[in-house]
Design an enzyme around this catalytic site. Structure first.
Site, PDB file in Angstrom:
ATOM      1  CG  HIS A   1     -18.556 -11.628 -72.041  1.00  0.00           C
ATOM      2  ND1 HIS A   1     -17.962 -12.086 -73.199  1.00  0.00           N
ATOM      3  CD2 HIS A   1     -19.252 -10.502 -72.400  1.00  0.00           C
ATOM      4  CE1 HIS A   1     -18.278 -11.276 -74.200  1.00  0.00           C
ATOM      5  NE2 HIS A   1     -19.066 -10.321 -73.745  1.00  0.00           N
TER       6      HIS A   1
ATOM      7  CB  CYS B   1     -23.049  -9.133 -73.111  1.00  0.00           C
ATOM      8  SG  CYS B   1     -21.673  -8.146 -73.709  1.00  0.00           S
TER       9      CYS B   1
END
Length: 340
Positions: free
Chosen positions: A241, A128
């Protein structure tokens, strides 16, 4: 043509997003089969007027599928991705099991979609943080030539799954009530705290997550000599994120040209008006396809350096969305058939 699609790990956080994205993006599906472990097999999942009974993920489940997207952990992928490939079903894998296998393409479609043509039945989805970071780094590399970068990640609870997100919410409720906070998904309390610890530590002091950023970036960008140093931090954010990047390039850099490159890149949304307090934040980029890039400035410590800030939805571009985009690339490039 339409395709018979399966999702392995359909009851998890990423699996749920995969269902929604396949329909939202009108992926050409003849059928959708939801698969999971014996713990979840038999459950019913409903979306609008559609309902599925979750089936057991086993080798025979891939006999009548064309594409299977895996988001059920490395051990499941290790066992079942090769079984899917044997049955002429392309496995698009979200785990780290095959990312560094030289025979398995590691794909971010905005960067190296053509790599799907070389698959032998398995295609890997990147970590990710890597996927999000490259949405800022790739267009700048094309313009200036990336040499090395330093990154500090600010990773949301979503990166550790649905149970981790629920634990963060529970900890906040406990704090409001003045009750003790339980920490089971992370080694320490996450609410009102920061953990400089994502995945296991290696002997060199870096974590597995930090190694992934370097190794996967090298493979995706085809830059075997690329250098990078990363510190990965878990933060008390539910979703999306954030990454602070300091990058050094081969050629002289220019902020105006850098912003133009980000604006013209398919995977990024330029959000860079600091005077107006406009910069990418997790709260604004949760549930968005593009990653936000901002705070672009000349780096004060690196030659030909730029500093930037990238934010992206871990469950989307960091996992489910990128996997669906890989499946779309397979269809567009007529590469669904398994060639072993």
């Amino acid at each position: 043509m339409s395709y018979r699609v399966g999702i392995v790990g359909a009851t998890g956080a990423v699996g749920q997003e995969l269902i929604d994205l396949l329909y939202a993006r009108n992926f050409p599906m003849e059928s959708l089969t939801l698969l999971a472990s014996s713990r979840s097999a038999g459950k019913t999942i409903t979306r609008g007027d559609k309902s599925w009974t979750v089936e057991l993920a086993c080798p025979e489940a891939f006999d009548n599928l064309d594409i299977a997207i895996f988001s059920a952990g490395g051990s499941t992928s290790t066992d079942l991705c090769p079984e899917a490939a044997k049955r002429n079903c392309v496995a698009v894998d979200n785990s780290s099991a095959f990312r560094m296998d030289p025979n398995v393409p590691l794909v971010v479609p905005e960067i190296n979609a053509e790599a799907v043509r070389g698959h032998q039945g398995i295609i890997a989805n990147p970590n990710c943080s890597t996927a999000v970071a490259l949405m800022g780094l790739w267009p700048l590399h094309e313009l200036f030539g990336l040499k090395r970068f330093f990154a500090s990640t600010y990773q949301a609870a979503s990166g550790a799954g649905a149970a981790a997100m629920a634990e963060l919410e529970d900890q906040v409720r406990s704090w409001v009530k003045g009750e003790p906070m339980k920490a089971e998904q992370f080694p320490h309390q996450l609410a009102f705290n920061l953990l400089p610890h994502v995945d296991k530590f290696f002997e060199d002091g870096y974590t597995k997550e930090e190694h992934k950023m370097l190794n996967e970036s090298r493979k995706i960008m085809n830059l075997p000599e690329l250098r990078a140093s990363t510190t990965c931090v878990r933060v008390p954010v539910l979703r999306a994120h954030s990454i602070a990047i300091n990058a050094e390039f081969e050629r002289p850099v220019d902020v105006v040209k850098a912003r133009e490159a980000i604006s013209g890149f398919a995977g990024a949304d330029l959000c860079d008006e600091p005077a107006e307090n406009r910069y990418p934040m997790p709260i604004d980029f949760s549930g968005k396809e593009k990653c936000g890039v901002g705070r672009i400035r000349i780096d004060s410590a690196l030659d030909n350096g730029l500093a930037l800030w990238v934010v992206g939805d871990q469950l989307w571009k960091g996992a489910a969305l990128n996997a669906v985009q890989i499946a779309e690339a397979l269809v567009k490039l007529d590469a669904v058939a398994v060639s072993v």
